[in-house]
Scaffold this motif. Structure first.
Motif, PDB file in Angstrom:
ATOM      1  N   ALA B  17       0.834  -1.205   0.000  1.00 33.32           N
ATOM      2  CA  ALA B  17       0.000   0.000   0.000  1.00 33.32           C
ATOM      3  C   ALA B  17       0.866   1.251   0.000  1.00 33.32           C
ATOM      4  O   ALA B  17       0.582   2.221  -0.716  1.00 33.32           O
ATOM      5  N   ALA B  18       1.932   1.230   0.784  1.00 36.66           N
ATOM      6  CA  ALA B  18       2.812   2.402   0.858  1.00 36.66           C
ATOM      7  C   ALA B  18       3.377   2.715  -0.528  1.00 36.66           C
ATOM      8  O   ALA B  18       3.371   3.872  -0.986  1.00 36.66           O
ATOM      9  N   VAL B  30       4.184   9.401   3.951  1.00 27.82           N
ATOM     10  CA  VAL B  30       3.746   8.003   4.069  1.00 27.82           C
ATOM     11  C   VAL B  30       4.577   7.364   5.174  1.00 27.82           C
ATOM     12  O   VAL B  30       5.810   7.361   5.105  1.00 27.82           O
ATOM     13  N   THR B  31       3.910   6.842   6.182  1.00 28.28           N
ATOM     14  CA  THR B  31       4.610   6.227   7.312  1.00 28.28           C
ATOM     15  C   THR B  31       4.016   4.850   7.593  1.00 28.28           C
ATOM     16  O   THR B  31       2.792   4.693   7.618  1.00 28.28           O
ATOM     17  N   GLU B  70      14.177   6.173  -1.398  1.00 25.24           N
ATOM     18  CA  GLU B  70      13.966   6.861  -2.677  1.00 25.24           C
ATOM     19  C   GLU B  70      12.507   7.298  -2.822  1.00 25.24           C
ATOM     20  O   GLU B  70      12.215   8.360  -3.381  1.00 25.24           O
ATOM     21  N   GLN B  71      11.596   6.473  -2.303  1.00 23.62           N
ATOM     22  CA  GLN B  71      10.169   6.803  -2.384  1.00 23.62           C
ATOM     23  C   GLN B  71       9.695   7.626  -1.177  1.00 23.62           C
ATOM     24  O   GLN B  71       8.499   7.882  -1.042  1.00 23.62           O
ATOM     25  N   ASP B  72      10.634   7.972  -0.300  1.00 24.41           N
ATOM     26  CA  ASP B  72      10.318   8.770   0.885  1.00 24.41           C
ATOM     27  C   ASP B  72       9.210   8.109   1.725  1.00 24.41           C
ATOM     28  O   ASP B  72       8.246   8.757   2.128  1.00 24.41           O
ATOM     29  N   ILE B  73       9.386   6.814   1.936  1.00 24.86           N
ATOM     30  CA  ILE B  73       8.463   6.073   2.805  1.00 24.86           C
ATOM     31  C   ILE B  73       9.168   5.831   4.139  1.00 24.86           C
ATOM     32  O   ILE B  73      10.254   5.249   4.175  1.00 24.86           O
ATOM     33  N   ASN B 303      -2.742  -2.613  -2.758  1.00 22.54           N
ATOM     34  CA  ASN B 303      -2.864  -1.720  -3.922  1.00 22.54           C
ATOM     35  C   ASN B 303      -4.205  -1.011  -3.945  1.00 22.54           C
ATOM     36  O   ASN B 303      -4.293   0.196  -4.173  1.00 22.54           O
ATOM     37  N   HIS B 304      -5.241  -1.800  -3.709  1.00 21.72           N
ATOM     38  CA  HIS B 304      -6.588  -1.241  -3.823  1.00 21.72           C
ATOM     39  C   HIS B 304      -6.862  -0.227  -2.716  1.00 21.72           C
ATOM     40  O   HIS B 304      -7.430   0.845  -2.966  1.00 21.72           O
TER      41      HIS B 304
END
Lengths: 109, 416
Positions: B17-18, B30-31, B70-73, B303-304
């Motif tokens: 999901a993240a 996003v955490t 890289e995705q800042d998660i 994903n959903h």
């Protein structure tokens, strides 16, 4: 992506051993490859194991230029080896293929 | 879109999901909060390749640290979310930190169901749910070790296969009269049972267990018929229980899991649920409410849920899909195999077969396949896509292995 090069050509199978829009496994010298035949009768080759969990791609379904891993649904364009999204993020290596006298040859390094 | 997306649970659904939030263009924070000390990892290998590994295996991480950065998660490791303040839109963790959110995803998963028997305790019964538990189990799989597996479900059987391949002496004890009673057609379960017996596993079916005996020096399982099964280790694989305490304490609706609607939104519009903890209505089967403990479901729902958190309105409509590997046998199931009223069998050759379940009106509802070395995968994938499109394939063609399943899939709508 750089065009694949071949240092040796290996006789892999008869051209009719692969159905249209399908894939077979080919093992050689301890390595495993996947050989594909497209709907327009062109042939392609990639590494045989998914870059995600090392499952045999030849067990997967081919449709619309995509090979899908049979376990985790990782998808690659078999013509270019490009990974098409999660759960795979590493592209497949591709290899040149030629068809001569009804035989399919794969060029490996 | 900006804002704060908070995910509780660092398993497959939470991790996916993240990433999906980013893939769908979300630019805010996003955490992920996870109670284990690792990055998110995949669970299917825990009962397979991790146990079978010759040398100490690494955790099968879903994303690398670099990819997450890289995705800042942000990942908050090793601490548990302890409460949700729905009015204040915050989550508090065990170490006292407070995390504000605009949208919250509960991907809390499930925990191994504990064995409630006289004598069963943490000193003599092991479980398999986490990487740490898998490593502990792996250290027990020594050649000649006598292991008892309580539970003839997928976890128990995959463990039995892995233990046998490592040279252990394995007994599986199942209360039901057959293996895999809930999930797999009887004939296929019988074939799996035969494969285990051929490998030297002792199966005790229809068994009652009186109690567990022993300590670190030795164990035994006492059966209702008086037999005493001595062993060096006991592993229970008797199902999983959804992690709902946090949601329940926050006043969210619960129904065999955190109750979500077709978008995976819970009874609080700012809170969503995904994965093993989530109960949801499946439109494919007339809105039947289910909860799935499966890797693919965790992926797809992650994903959903991400898209729903960003405002998408489409319903979750994926076909349930599941696989298991035991020895050289692969089993794959698409759809819910207890649906349908008619079975058609297709013999795929080389001891492989696929069983289709049809509704009275001919709609394909489920397909179960078994065979050696993954040969079944292409056909089960095609079956899955036919189930998704609510196809009514020709019965004769379905059962005829000379008719390629792909031609049925590609047939015009209404005829496929």
């Amino acid at each position: 992506m750089a065009a694949p090069t071949a240092s040796q050509w290996i006789d892999a199978c008869d051209r009719d051993d692969i159905d249209e829009e399908d894939v077979i496994r080919f093992d050689h010298d301890g390595r495993t490859f996947a050989l594909y035949r497209s709907p327009d009768d062109a042939y392609f080759a990639t590494d045989g194991l998914c870059t995600h969990e090392k499952v045999h791609l030849a067990d997967g379904l081919v449709m619309d230029n995509i090979i899908e891993c049979p376990k985790h649904n990782g998808r690659f364009d078999y013509r270019t080896g490009e990974a098409k999204g999660a759960p795979v993020c590493v592209n497949l290596r591709t290899y040149p293929v030629k068809v001569e006298d009804g035989r399919v040859w794969i060029g490996i390094d | 879109m900006t804002g704060r997306m908070l995910i509780i649970g660092a398993g497959e659904a939470g991790a996916r999901a993240a990433m999906a939030l980013r893939e769908n263009g979300f630019a805010g924070t996003v955490t992920i909060i996870g109670d284990e000390p690792h990055l998110p990892y995949e669970r299917p290998p825990l009962s397979k390749s991790v146990l079978a590994a010759e040398s100490e295996p690494a955790a099968p991480f879903i994303h690398t640290e670099a990819r997450l950065a890289e995705q800042d998660i942000a990942i908050v490791h090793g601490t548990e979310a302890t409460s949700i303040d729905r009015a204040g839109h915050t989550v508090t963790t065990a170490n006292g930190a407070i995390f504000p959110y605009d949208r919250l995803l509960l991907a809390t998963g499930a925990k191994a169901r504990r064995l409630r028997l006289d004598g069963a305790g943490p000193d003599n019964v092991l479980y398999l749910r986490t990487f740490r538990e898998a490593l502990a189990l792996r250290s027990r799989l020594m050649p000649g070790s006598r292991l008892v597996l309580i539970g003839g479900g997928f976890i128990g059987l995959e463990l039995a296969a892995a233990a046998r391949l490592r040279g252990c002496d394995v007994t599986v004890i199942e209360m039901a009269p057959r293996l895999l009673a809930r999930a797999v057609p009887a004939d296929m379960a019988a074939r799996i049972a035969a494969r285990h017996e051929a490998a030297g596993v002792r199966l005790i079916l229809g068994a009652g267990i009186e109690r567990i005996e022993g300590d670190i020096t030795g164990h035994a399982v006492l059966l209702s018929d008086g037999e005493r099964v001595p062993c060096d280790g006991i592993i229970a694989g008797i199902g999983a229980v959804p992690e709902t305490e946090l949601a329940e304490a926050a006043g969210l609706a619960i129904e065999n899991g955190i109750k979500a609607d077709e978008r995976l939104q819970t009874s609080d519009p700012d809170i969503f649920a995904a994965g093993d903890c989530c109960s949801f209505p499946l439109a494919l089967y007339g809105g039947r409410r289910i909860r799935l403990e499966a890797w693919r479901n965790a992926q797809d729902q992650g994903n959903h849920a991400a898209r729903s958190m960003l405002g998408a309105s489409e319903p979750y409509d994926a076909v349930p899909w599941f696989w298991s590997d035991q020895y050289d046998l692969t089993l794959q199931i698409a759809g819910l195999p207890d649906e349908g009223s008619e079975t058609i069998i297709r013999d795929l050759g080389d001891s492989s077969e696929i069983r289709f379940r049809l509704a009275p009106d001919g709609r394909l509802l489920a397909a179960s396949a078994i065979g050696p070395n993954g040969k079944i995968a292409k056909d089960i994938r095609l079956a899955e896509m036919m189930i998704a499109r609510r196809a009514k394939p020709d019965r004769g063609a379905l059962g005829d292995p000379n008719v390629k399943l792909k031609t049925l899939f590609l047939a015009p709508a209404g005829q496929s």
